[in-house]
Design a protein around this motif. Structure first.
Motif, mmCIF file in Angstrom:
data_model
loop_
_atom_site.group_PDB
_atom_site.id
_atom_site.type_symbol
_atom_site.label_atom_id
_atom_site.label_comp_id
_atom_site.label_asym_id
_atom_site.label_seq_id
_atom_site.Cartn_x
_atom_site.Cartn_y
_atom_site.Cartn_z
ATOM 1 N N SER A 214 19.200 -19.505 -7.685
ATOM 2 C CA SER A 214 18.363 -18.402 -8.161
ATOM 3 C C SER A 214 18.529 -18.218 -9.676
ATOM 4 C CB SER A 214 18.761 -17.129 -7.405
ATOM 5 O OG SER A 214 18.173 -16.020 -8.003
ATOM 6 N N VAL A 215 19.785 -18.308 -10.125
ATOM 7 C CA VAL A 215 20.031 -18.175 -11.573
ATOM 8 C C VAL A 215 19.322 -19.296 -12.333
ATOM 9 C CG1 VAL A 215 21.809 -18.286 -13.370
ATOM 10 C CG2 VAL A 215 22.230 -16.983 -11.299
ATOM 11 N N LEU A 216 19.478 -20.513 -11.837
ATOM 12 C CA LEU A 216 18.851 -21.666 -12.515
ATOM 13 C C LEU A 216 17.327 -21.525 -12.532
ATOM 14 C CD1 LEU A 216 20.999 -24.646 -11.148
ATOM 15 C CD2 LEU A 216 21.034 -23.672 -13.450
ATOM 16 N N ARG A 217 16.790 -21.071 -11.415
ATOM 17 C CA ARG A 217 15.328 -20.910 -11.310
ATOM 18 C C ARG A 217 14.837 -19.863 -12.316
ATOM 19 N NH1 ARG A 217 15.200 -20.423 -6.101
ATOM 20 N NH2 ARG A 217 15.190 -18.157 -6.111
ATOM 21 N N ASN A 218 15.562 -18.757 -12.381
ATOM 22 C CA ASN A 218 15.152 -17.697 -13.310
ATOM 23 C C ASN A 218 15.302 -18.132 -14.765
ATOM 24 O OD1 ASN A 218 14.322 -15.805 -11.456
ATOM 25 N ND2 ASN A 218 16.371 -14.934 -11.192
#
Lengths: 181, 195
Positions: free
Chosen positions: B48-52
């Motif tokens: 999720s962090v990488l996607r954001n």
């Protein structure tokens, strides 16, 4: 696609098209990278222009031991660090000063939530140690490999990987805490 | 193949999520993550962090900005290429002219040269050019070599007389008429006892 080295040689021979091509190839990556670091559009423009000028001025001495891309990023990193040190503005940055592009096709509430999430993420990134923050930006927004990051940051590849790993894990943990609150 | 542990996941989670693990290792990771609640949570949150991070781009300032961006770089590079005005203060050399000498000495030298050329041209044009002394030697019997060598101040006297009458010459630069005139004067002076 013509290599950076070939374009540089053409530039040194006075070919203006080669100059334009190489600037267009990296201008956005460098500008946005610097903007994320210094967090001021005008300063980011000046610093990234200066990075290109320094790179082109030293083009005749460029030995090709690293790529032009990593060389350019290295100059940009150093100029950005100097700028922050000289202005000491890092502690007082306004995270709202950056214009974040939100994906289209959302309703007003979604857009507000997205904006808030983006700003929260940016705030957490700003709270990271300098090396982790720079490594994260180089990896995510500069599309640099760990080998290239190690050249820019002048550190072993393992250190570059570790900095990136710590940066992402720190962000993940901070975001977890925020969502729990 | 060794079994993937939670420690392996912790160490190489980013490589796994970014697709940088070799295929056989990736399969082991997938298998572990799907069966381990903690690792699944770690992987989900990290993803999720990488996607954001990838999602939140900064707004592009537009074409005009980039045109100005390039123009400024070109202008700056061109400015530095231009030769700079030399602002070094130079110490004059020993023979180097300074101050008013720099202007008047060359002008005076030029005037002297022009005057000398003018005199030379005047003599060349109006006197028919110089005649070599060897031509005088053939004027027998009075102006043979021996006579010329023994003339001494008397010849100078004759030459001065000619100058008084408007005929100006060097002994080695006589034209035909002057030789004739000199010849007759010398003959006359010879009769008068000067030679």
């Amino acid at each position: 696609m013509e290599s950076d080295l070939a374009l540089l040689e053409r530039f040194l021979a006075g070919d203006e098209e080669a100059f334009t091509e190489i600037v267009e190839r990296y201008q956005k990556k460098i500008y946005f990278f610097v903007l994320r670091i210094v967090r001021d559009a005008e300063d980011a423009r000046d610093i990234s222009q200066k990075a290109f000028i320094q790179a082109f001025k030293g083009a005749s001495d460029f030995e090709g031991r690293s790529s032009f891309k990593t060389w350019l990023f290295k100059i940009a990193v150093n100029l950005s660090r100097n700028h922050l040190r000289d202005n000491q503005s890092y502690e007082t940055v306004d995270v709202h000063s950056m214009d974040i592009a939100i994906p289209i096709g959302k309703n007003q509430l979604d857009i507000l939530c997205e904006e808030e999430r983006a700003r929260l993420l940016e705030r957490h990134i700003q709270g990271l140690p300098e090396k982790q923050r720079e490594t994260l930006y180089l990896r995510i927004y500069g599309d640099l490999s760990f080998q290239e990051i190690s050249e820019v940051m002048e550190c072993p590849v393992g250190t570059a990987k570790a900095n990136y790993h710590h940066a992402v894990c720190n962000l993940r943990d901070k975001l977890r805490i925020t969502s729990d609150e | 193949m060794n079994e993937v542990t939670c420690r392996d996941i912790k160490d190489d989670l980013l490589e796994y999520l970014e697709g940088e693990l070799p295929e056989e290792q990736r399969m082991g990771f997938s298998s572990h993550v799907s069966g381990c609640l903690n690792c699944r949570k770690e992987a989900s949150d990290t993803e999720s962090v990488l996607r954001n991070l990838s999602r939140y781009k900064l707004s592009d300032p537009g074409d005009d900005f980039w045109k100005g961006f390039q123009a400024n770089i070109i202008e700056s590079l061109n400015r530095e290429k231009r030769p700079q005005r030399n602002i070094l203060i130079k110490t004059p050399g020993r023979w180097e002219l300074t101050g008013w000498h720099r202007r008047w000495v060359p002008a005076f030298s030029m005037a002297v040269v022009v005057f000398a050329i003018g005199v030379f041209l005047y003599q060349w044009v109006f006197t028919g050019g110089p005649v070599k002394l060897s031509e005088l030697k053939d004027r027998e019997p009075v102006l043979n070599e021996e006579t010329l060598n023994t003339m001494g101040h008397e010849v100078e006297f004759v030459v001065e007389s000619l100058e008084d009458s408007g005929i100006y010459f060097e002994l080695s630069q006589l034209n035909t008429d002057e030789i004739d005139e000199l010849y007759s004067i010398l003959q006359q002076k010879g009769k008068e006892g000067f030679i």
